[in-house]
Write an enzyme that holds these catalytic residues in place. Sequence first.
Site, PDB file in Angstrom:
ATOM      1  N   GLU A  67     -28.471  80.520  73.547  1.00  0.00           N
ATOM      2  CA  GLU A  67     -28.417  82.200  73.360  1.00  0.00           C
ATOM      3  C   GLU A  67     -28.866  82.773  74.674  1.00  0.00           C
ATOM      4  OE1 GLU A  67     -30.734  83.889  70.013  1.00  0.00           O
ATOM      5  OE2 GLU A  67     -30.087  85.941  70.670  1.00  0.00           O
ATOM      6  N   GLU A  92     -34.164  84.545  77.962  1.00  0.00           N
ATOM      7  CA  GLU A  92     -34.535  86.022  77.799  1.00  0.00           C
ATOM      8  C   GLU A  92     -35.444  86.079  79.312  1.00  0.00           C
ATOM      9  OE1 GLU A  92     -33.914  89.027  76.245  1.00  0.00           O
ATOM     10  OE2 GLU A  92     -34.760  89.746  78.287  1.00  0.00           O
ATOM     11  N   ASP A 126     -32.775  83.698  84.393  1.00  0.00           N
ATOM     12  CA  ASP A 126     -31.425  84.216  84.520  1.00  0.00           C
ATOM     13  C   ASP A 126     -30.510  82.915  83.612  1.00  0.00           C
ATOM     14  OD1 ASP A 126     -28.681  84.782  84.875  1.00  0.00           O
ATOM     15  OD2 ASP A 126     -29.196  85.703  86.719  1.00  0.00           O
ATOM     16  N   ASP A 148     -26.508  93.823  77.818  1.00  0.00           N
ATOM     17  CA  ASP A 148     -26.569  95.280  78.405  1.00  0.00           C
ATOM     18  C   ASP A 148     -25.235  95.637  78.775  1.00  0.00           C
ATOM     19  OD1 ASP A 148     -29.298  95.056  78.258  1.00  0.00           O
ATOM     20  OD2 ASP A 148     -29.242  93.785  80.046  1.00  0.00           O
ATOM     21  N   LYS A 152     -21.351 102.306  83.556  1.00  0.00           N
ATOM     22  CA  LYS A 152     -20.605 102.924  84.708  1.00  0.00           C
ATOM     23  C   LYS A 152     -19.823 101.888  85.133  1.00  0.00           C
ATOM     24  CE  LYS A 152     -24.242 105.774  85.965  1.00  0.00           C
ATOM     25  NZ  LYS A 152     -25.729 105.971  86.622  1.00  0.00           N
ATOM     26  N   ASP A 184     -22.146  97.020  70.465  1.00  0.00           N
ATOM     27  CA  ASP A 184     -21.744  98.345  70.065  1.00  0.00           C
ATOM     28  C   ASP A 184     -21.158  99.086  70.884  1.00  0.00           C
ATOM     29  OD1 ASP A 184     -24.475  97.907  71.428  1.00  0.00           O
ATOM     30  OD2 ASP A 184     -24.618 100.026  70.688  1.00  0.00           O
ATOM     31  N   ARG A 219     -32.360  92.938  66.497  1.00  0.00           N
ATOM     32  CA  ARG A 219     -33.067  94.231  66.595  1.00  0.00           C
ATOM     33  C   ARG A 219     -32.221  95.202  66.996  1.00  0.00           C
ATOM     34  NH1 ARG A 219     -38.777  94.019  69.347  1.00  0.00           N
ATOM     35  NH2 ARG A 219     -39.176  92.402  67.688  1.00  0.00           N
ATOM     36  N   GLU A 221     -28.972  95.462  67.420  1.00  0.00           N
ATOM     37  CA  GLU A 221     -27.809  95.793  66.197  1.00  0.00           C
ATOM     38  C   GLU A 221     -28.561  96.762  65.398  1.00  0.00           C
ATOM     39  OE1 GLU A 221     -27.210  92.719  63.401  1.00  0.00           O
ATOM     40  OE2 GLU A 221     -25.127  93.100  63.303  1.00  0.00           O
TER      41      GLU A 221
HETATM   42  C1  LIG Z   1     -29.333  94.954  74.867  1.00  0.00           C
HETATM   43  S1  LIG Z   1     -30.678  93.628  74.836  1.00  0.00           S
HETATM   44  C2  LIG Z   1     -30.065  92.710  73.336  1.00  0.00           C
HETATM   45  C3  LIG Z   1     -31.306  91.813  72.841  1.00  0.00           C
HETATM   46  C4  LIG Z   1     -31.030  90.928  71.778  1.00  0.00           C
HETATM   47  N1  LIG Z   1     -29.599  90.070  71.852  1.00  0.00           N
HETATM   48  C5  LIG Z   1     -30.352  92.001  70.430  1.00  0.00           C
HETATM   49  O1  LIG Z   1     -29.226  91.976  70.131  1.00  0.00           O
HETATM   50  O2  LIG Z   1     -31.427  92.572  69.900  1.00  0.00           O
HETATM   51  C6  LIG Z   1     -29.927  92.440  76.026  1.00  0.00           C
HETATM   52  C7  LIG Z   1     -30.946  91.403  76.693  1.00  0.00           C
HETATM   53  O3  LIG Z   1     -30.477  90.568  77.585  1.00  0.00           O
HETATM   54  C8  LIG Z   1     -31.345  90.342  78.512  1.00  0.00           C
HETATM   55  N2  LIG Z   1     -30.581  89.754  79.468  1.00  0.00           N
HETATM   56  C9  LIG Z   1     -29.499  90.240  80.258  1.00  0.00           C
HETATM   57  N3  LIG Z   1     -29.182  89.677  81.315  1.00  0.00           N
HETATM   58  C10 LIG Z   1     -29.771  88.367  81.096  1.00  0.00           C
HETATM   59  C11 LIG Z   1     -29.321  87.036  82.051  1.00  0.00           C
HETATM   60  N4  LIG Z   1     -28.626  87.022  82.838  1.00  0.00           N
HETATM   61  N5  LIG Z   1     -30.197  86.122  81.478  1.00  0.00           N
HETATM   62  C12 LIG Z   1     -31.136  86.319  80.443  1.00  0.00           C
HETATM   63  N6  LIG Z   1     -31.215  87.535  79.681  1.00  0.00           N
HETATM   64  C13 LIG Z   1     -30.583  88.434  80.021  1.00  0.00           C
HETATM   65  C14 LIG Z   1     -31.992  91.602  78.893  1.00  0.00           C
HETATM   66  O4  LIG Z   1     -33.330  91.338  79.356  1.00  0.00           O
HETATM   67  C15 LIG Z   1     -32.191  92.162  77.350  1.00  0.00           C
HETATM   68  O5  LIG Z   1     -33.434  91.898  76.877  1.00  0.00           O
END
Ligand SMILES: C[S@@+](CC[C@H](N)C(=O)[O-])C[C@H]1O[C@@H](n2cnc3c(N)ncnc32)[C@H](O)[C@@H]1O
Length: 239
Positions: A67, A92, A126, A148, A152, A184, A219, A221
């Site tokens: 994940e 994460e 990462d 994320d 832009k 979303d 969360r 979502e």
């Molecule tokens: C918008 S949040 C969504 C979190 C979760 N999946 C949810 O639906 O509630 C996106 C998450 O991806 C993490 N993230 C972004 N790029 C990442 C990467 N390359 N490796 C690991 N985590 C990453 C961010 O820190 C952030 O917590």
Amino acid sequence: MPRRCANHLAVPALKPPPDRLYGRQRTHALRPRQARLLAETLPRIRFASPSNPWSAFAALPTHLWLEVGFGGGEHARTLAASRPDVGLIACEVFDQGLCSLLAALVAEGEEATGELPGNLRIWDDDARTLLRALPEACLDRLFLMFPDPWPKARHAKRRFVHPDIVALAASRMKQGAEWRAASDDPGYQAWVSDIMAAQSLFSVAKPASARPDEWPPTRYEAKARAAGRAPIYWVFTRI
Ligand SMILES: C[S@@+](CC[C@H](N)C(=O)[O-])C[C@H]1O[C@@H](n2cnc3c(N)ncnc32)[C@H](O)[C@@H]1O
């Protein structure tokens, strides 16, 4: 030659994804419990064997799932609890997210000793770095829930769904493996449709507007729905 996206943005030839990560990763002020979770619990569940991922788990897993960006970790926790035979690597980078998942796993005062699930491991870096380090064709499933959106156009190369990352993910997935994704954000939804229509490594099922029954909620979502945004759910199958 610019490519034209379904959101009618002409996207100039896409630059490679940047090596560095953007977005929040560290919080300056951790509460004492959070500091203990990161110092004492995380090392006990950290994924540290990318070249032999199966060896990271208490028992040899039947399947390997990954994940990307688990946020608060509720999706990862539900997956791991419902499939003890699967080895789940949950990635994460944001320390508050890491702490949320760790706090749900061990009680206060048991950060150094509380029992941890044998089939769940955390990669606190990462996810792209991890993908590069994993063996080819090792993953049975990939999850990307509400990435994320980087709305832009000039930040498009930061999006996880990027042709280079799609190719990288494909190389680490078994034939027939599923990539589940959701977003979303209307711009990101159009972007995913365009990027996935332009590749031949995955077959793309018609996206759903309702979360498939067996997919755990997340969360992010819930926040999106509460704000009136309409998620889309995809399944891409490795060819
Ligand atoms: C918008 S949040 C969504 C979190 C979760 N999946 C949810 O639906 O509630 C996106 C998450 O991806 C993490 N993230 C972004 N790029 C990442 C990467 N390359 N490796 C690991 N985590 C990453 C961010 O820190 C952030 O917590």
